[in-house]
Design a protein around this motif. Structure first.
Motif, mmCIF file in Angstrom:
data_model
loop_
_atom_site.group_PDB
_atom_site.id
_atom_site.type_symbol
_atom_site.label_atom_id
_atom_site.label_comp_id
_atom_site.label_asym_id
_atom_site.label_seq_id
_atom_site.Cartn_x
_atom_site.Cartn_y
_atom_site.Cartn_z
ATOM 1 N N PRO A 4 0.858 -1.080 0.103
ATOM 2 C CA PRO A 4 -0.111 0.041 0.070
ATOM 3 C C PRO A 4 0.864 1.004 0.045
ATOM 4 O O PRO A 4 0.216 2.363 -0.299
ATOM 5 N N LEU A 5 2.348 1.051 0.229
ATOM 6 C CA LEU A 5 2.758 2.333 0.250
ATOM 7 C C LEU A 5 3.144 2.574 -1.327
ATOM 8 O O LEU A 5 3.282 3.833 -1.495
ATOM 9 N N LEU A 6 3.147 1.916 -2.250
ATOM 10 C CA LEU A 6 3.433 2.157 -3.720
ATOM 11 C C LEU A 6 2.384 3.084 -4.358
ATOM 12 O O LEU A 6 1.210 3.013 -3.733
ATOM 13 N N ASP A 7 2.814 3.731 -5.234
ATOM 14 C CA ASP A 7 1.950 4.476 -6.189
ATOM 15 C C ASP A 7 2.884 4.903 -7.408
ATOM 16 O O ASP A 7 3.809 4.287 -7.477
ATOM 17 N N ASN A 8 2.430 5.899 -8.318
ATOM 18 C CA ASN A 8 2.865 6.059 -9.369
ATOM 19 C C ASN A 8 4.104 6.894 -9.033
ATOM 20 O O ASN A 8 4.233 8.133 -9.436
ATOM 21 N N ILE A 9 5.291 6.623 -8.717
ATOM 22 C CA ILE A 9 6.560 7.155 -8.295
ATOM 23 C C ILE A 9 7.150 7.521 -9.574
ATOM 24 O O ILE A 9 7.510 6.683 -10.578
ATOM 25 N N GLU A 10 7.440 9.036 -9.780
ATOM 26 C CA GLU A 10 7.970 9.479 -10.771
ATOM 27 C C GLU A 10 9.059 10.557 -10.849
ATOM 28 O O GLU A 10 10.023 10.904 -11.526
#
Length: 340
Positions: A295-301
Motif C-alpha cells: 500500500p505504500l506504492l503509487d506512481n512514483i515519478e
C-alpha cells in the motif's frame, strides 16, 4: 506522465540479481529497511488533493533543490511549485508554456547554477531554459532520432522523463522513458549535452536497459558520476512496480552513431546494480486507493538527492497522482547507501 497500463511481462528467466520479484510487504526487510542499501525514514501525503492559489498541487513529475535550499516540484500540467523543504508547504507557483503559449507535458527539471530552470516536455520532446518567473530563454537542440514519430523514432508519451546535471555542471543528461522504434534490444537512450559558453550542444549518448516491462521515469547524478535511476511500471488490477538502481555510464559506449540497438556486440550498456525494489519497503501505515502489492506504492515519478547523512544519501521521491481519485501525491524520504 499519464502512465500507460502494462501487462505483467516479467519472465521467470530473469536473473534474481537483476530483477527482484514483486513480493508483497510480508517480505519487507526488518525495521525501516527496504533492502541492505535503502531504508525508508517516512512518507508524507500532506499535499494530496490540495490546491495553492487556485492551482492543483499534484501531477508531480520531478523535484529539484533550489539555490536557497527550498524544493522545486514540477507538475506535468505546466506548473512549477516552490515548496518549503521541511514542511512541503507550497510557497509559490509559476505557470509554464511553450513559445506559442500552449501547455507542456513537463516531466524533467534541473535548476542550473545561475538559477535558470531547464525543463523537458515529452510532447516533441524538448528542453527549454526558463527564468525564475517562467519566461523562455532558449531551447536546446534535440537529435532527430529522439523526436516523436513521424519526425523521429520515439514513441508518444515515452521520451524525456529524467533530467540531471553531471558533476562539474558542464554536462546535462536526459533519459528517454522507453525505447526508440527499431531499438529491439529494449534499451533506452540517455542523451547528453555539453555546455559551451551560454549554449548547450548535443554530445555523447548511452544505452540503458530497464527491466522487462518497465520504463525510466527519473535519473539523478551522484558526485562521482554514477546515477540513481528509477524504473517503473503498472499492471492493471495489481499495481505499480518501482525499483531504484545505481547505474554507471562512465564506461558505456557512445551510441549516438548507432542507428538501431539490437543487442549487437561491441555496444557496452550502462551497468546497473539493484539498490531496492520499493515493494519491499515497510508500509509505515500507508494506505492505497487502488490495488497495490504494497500500500505504500503509487506512481512514483520524481526524485532528487537532498544531502548526505551518516554515510547515506538522503533521497526524496514523489508520486504523480495524475489528478486521479484512486492515486496519491506521496513523498518518500529514503536513505541510500552506495558502495564505492
Amino acid at each position: 506522465m499519464r502512465i500507460r497500463t502494462l501487462l505483467a511481462t516479467v519472465t521467470a528467466g530473469l536473473a534474481a540479481a537483476t530483477c527482484l520479484s514483486a513480493a508483497g510487504p510480508a517480505n519487507a526487510q526488518p525495521g525501516n529497511a527496504c533492502s541492505p542499501s535503502v531504508s525508508l525514514d517516512r512518507f508524507s501525503d500532506a499535499l494530496d488533493k490540495t490546491t495553492y492559489e487556485g492551482t492543483y498541487v499534484g501531477n508531480l513529475s520531478a523535484l529539484a533543490v533550489d539555490r536557497d535550499g527550498s524544493l522545486a516540484a514540477l507538475s506535468d500540467r505546466s506548473a512549477l511549485f516552490g515548496l518549503d523543504a521541511r514542511t512541503l508547504a507550497p510557497e509559490s507557483v509559476v505557470p509554464l508554456a511553450d513559445e506559442s503559449g500552449a501547455a507542456l507535458d513537463s516531466e524533467g527539471l534541473v535548476i542550473d547554477r545561475d538559477g535558470t530552470r531547464l525543463i523537458t516536455s515529452e510532447t516533441e520532446p524538448s528542453i527549454r531554459r526558463y527564468s525564475r518567473d517562467g519566461a523562455i530563454l532558449d531551447r536546446l537542440p534535440v537529435p532527430a532520432a529522439l523526436q516523436v514519430a513521424p519526425a523521429g523514432r520515439a514513441v508518444s508519451n515515452g521520451t524525456f522523463e529524467g533530467l540531471t546535471l553531471l558533476p562539474g555542471g558542464r554536462t546535462l543528461l536526459a533519459s528517454m522513458e522507453y525505447a526508440l522504434s527499431g531499438d529491439t534490444s529494449g534499451a533506452v537512450r540517455f542523451q547528453t549535452w555539453e555546455r559551451h559558453a551560454k549554449s548547450w550542444k548535443p554530445a555523447e549518448q548511452y544505452a540503458y536497459r530497464p527491466d522487462t516491462g518497465l520504463g525510466v521515469p527519473e535519473v539523478q547524478a551522484l558526485p562521482d558520476g554514477r546515477l540513481l535511476v528509477l524504473e517503473r511500471g503498472f499492471t492493471s488490477g495489481v499495481g505499480n512496480t518501482v525499483r531504484l538502481y545505481l547505474a554507471d555510464p562512465r564506461h558505456a559506449t557512445d551510441t549516438s552513431a548507432v542507428e538501431n540497438l539490437t543487442g549487437q556486440p561491441g555496444v557496452r550498456l550502462i551497468g546497473k546494480t539493484l539498490l531496492a525494489d520499493i515493494v519491499s519497503c515497510p508500509t509505515l501505515g500507508a494506505t492505497a486507493k487502488q490495488p497495490q502489492p504494497n500500500p505504500l506504492l503509487d506512481n512514483i515519478e520524481g526524485m532528487v538527492v537532498t544531502g548526505r547523512s551518516q554515510g547515506a544519501w538522503k533521497v526524496l521521491l514523489v508520486s504523480d497522482d495524475n489528478q486521479n481519485a484512486v492515486q496519491t501525491t506521496r513523498f518518500y524520504y529514503l536513505r541510500v547507501r552506495t558502495t564505492s
